[in-house]
Every structure is written in C-alpha cells, then in structure tokens.
Write a protein that holds these residues in place. Structure first.
Motif, short mmCIF file in Angstrom:
data_model
loop_
_atom_site.label_atom_id
_atom_site.label_comp_id
_atom_site.label_asym_id
_atom_site.label_seq_id
_atom_site.Cartn_x
_atom_site.Cartn_y
_atom_site.Cartn_z
N HIS A 139 74.72 85.89 49.58
CA HIS A 139 75.09 84.57 50.11
C HIS A 139 74.26 83.52 49.38
CE1 HIS A 139 77.21 86.36 53.51
NE2 HIS A 139 76.16 87.14 53.74
N PRO A 140 74.87 82.51 48.76
CA PRO A 140 74.08 81.45 48.13
C PRO A 140 73.07 80.85 49.12
CG PRO A 140 76.36 81.25 47.51
CD PRO A 140 76.30 82.29 48.59
N ARG A 141 71.86 80.66 48.66
CA ARG A 141 70.73 80.18 49.47
C ARG A 141 70.52 81.03 50.72
NH1 ARG A 141 70.51 73.59 49.31
NH2 ARG A 141 70.55 73.39 47.05
N ASN A 142 70.99 82.27 50.68
CA ASN A 142 70.88 83.20 51.82
C ASN A 142 71.50 82.64 53.09
OD1 ASN A 142 69.48 85.24 50.32
ND2 ASN A 142 67.67 83.91 50.40
N ASN A 143 72.49 81.79 52.93
CA ASN A 143 73.18 81.18 54.06
C ASN A 143 74.42 82.02 54.40
OD1 ASN A 143 74.77 79.59 55.76
ND2 ASN A 143 74.25 77.68 54.72
N PRO A 144 74.42 82.71 55.55
CA PRO A 144 75.55 83.59 55.89
C PRO A 144 76.87 82.86 56.10
CG PRO A 144 73.97 83.48 57.71
CD PRO A 144 73.36 82.73 56.55
N SER A 145 76.85 81.53 56.23
CA SER A 145 78.12 80.81 56.35
C SER A 145 78.82 80.65 54.99
CB SER A 145 77.91 79.44 57.00
OG SER A 145 77.17 78.58 56.17
N TYR A 146 78.09 80.92 53.91
CA TYR A 146 78.69 80.94 52.58
C TYR A 146 79.12 82.37 52.27
CZ TYR A 146 76.35 76.40 51.85
OH TYR A 146 75.92 75.11 51.96
N PRO A 147 80.18 82.55 51.48
CA PRO A 147 80.62 83.91 51.16
C PRO A 147 79.62 84.61 50.24
CG PRO A 147 81.83 82.32 49.86
CD PRO A 147 81.00 81.52 50.83
N GLN A 170 86.37 74.46 41.76
CA GLN A 170 85.24 75.13 42.37
C GLN A 170 85.51 75.31 43.86
OE1 GLN A 170 82.24 72.19 41.28
NE2 GLN A 170 81.86 71.78 43.44
N PRO A 171 84.87 76.31 44.49
CA PRO A 171 85.10 76.55 45.91
C PRO A 171 84.40 75.51 46.79
CG PRO A 171 83.51 78.12 45.06
CD PRO A 171 84.01 77.31 43.89
N ASN A 172 84.89 75.36 48.02
CA ASN A 172 84.32 74.39 48.95
C ASN A 172 82.85 74.64 49.26
OD1 ASN A 172 86.73 72.99 49.14
ND2 ASN A 172 87.43 74.12 50.93
N TRP A 173 82.45 75.92 49.35
CA TRP A 173 81.06 76.21 49.69
C TRP A 173 80.11 75.63 48.64
CZ3 TRP A 173 78.01 78.68 46.25
CH2 TRP A 173 78.59 79.52 45.32
N SER A 174 80.53 75.63 47.37
CA SER A 174 79.64 75.11 46.33
C SER A 174 79.49 73.60 46.42
CB SER A 174 80.12 75.54 44.94
OG SER A 174 81.34 74.93 44.61
#
Length: 153
Positions: free
Chosen positions: A70-78, A140-144
């Motif tokens: 998970h980017p930045r270890n954030n579980p809300s990101y894929p 680019q994806p929304n999470w980024s």
C-alpha cells in the motif's frame, strides 16, 4: 552484472529528515564534487527546469520493497508494485525529480522543488526539453492524485 556510480554532486538544503509532503517551497543548492569540472554546468541557465537523479542513501537495505504494498502503508490505497509508485524504498534506491532552476554560480546550482534531504548524493543532472515530455494525455489512478495533494504544498 554490477556497476559503480559515483556522485557528481550533493544536496544542501534545510530538510534534515525524510518527510512525505511539503516539498514545493524547498530551495536546494546542488554543489558539484571536486572531481567534476564547473564547466559541466556551462549553458545550464538556458533551461528553466532540470531533472535531478539522486540516490536515497538513507534507505536501509532491509527496507527495500520488491513486491506490492500500500503506498505510504495506507490500507485505503490499493496494493501496487514498487514500480507503480514513486516511493523511496526502491531496489536501486534511485530518485528522479523535475525542478525549477533558480540560479547558477560556478560549481553550484540553486533549484526549487527537489524532494531530497540535505546531504543526498546526486547521480546526474539533465535539462528538461519539451521534446522529451510525454505526448498526449497523462493517465494515473485516483489514489495517486490523493496521495500527492500535499506533496508540493
């Protein structure tokens, strides 16, 4: 195969610790090492922006990522692979940032927006040329987009 890359310069700025956000106002000096002639910077002020390739020397080998996370270890990101994000824990520890060139004085250039901390080794400096910019729309994806909201502020 292995090879050796030697720094061509080092970063001097106010950021002492690795942080994820607020890099846009950071002013950095990039000073060439003694082995590199100041003539290597001749003509650099003809460009407004540069690409800076640097080495994440503070990242310990046990933190390197080879899989998805998970980017930045954030579980809300894929969970995405390290090559689908720009995190510092990369296999070869290389960073790349586009910066604004503010000035050049002999062996030193001053730039804005370099997301590297004080003392970071610089591997290469390249001018940004329009012809090397991406053609067409960038996807680019929304999470980024969400992740980057405060990166430059």
């Amino acid at each position: 195969m292995s090879f050796t890359i030697k720094p061509i310069a080092y970063v001097k700025n106010s950021r002492q610790e690795i942080e994820d956000d607020h890099w846009g106002s950071i002013i950095s000096e990039i000073e060439l090492v003694e082995e590199v002639s100041e003539l290597a910077l001749s003509g650099i002020t003809d460009f407004s922006h540069l690409e800076i390739i640097f080495y994440f020397d503070k990242v310990s080998d046990d933190k390197i990522q080879y899989n998805a996370r998970h980017p930045r270890n954030n579980p809300s990101y894929p969970k995405v692979g390290i090559f689908s994000q720009r995190g510092k824990n990369r296999p070869n520890k290389l960073g790349l940032t586009s910066v604004e060139l503010l000035s050049h004085n002999e062996r030193t250039i001053t730039v804005r927006g370099l997301d590297a901390i004080n003392g970071t080794p610089i591997i290469d400096i390249k001018p940004i040329m329009k012809e090397f910019l991406p053609k067409g729309e960038i996807k680019q994806p929304n999470w980024s987009t969400e992740l980057m909201e405060k990166y430059w502020d």
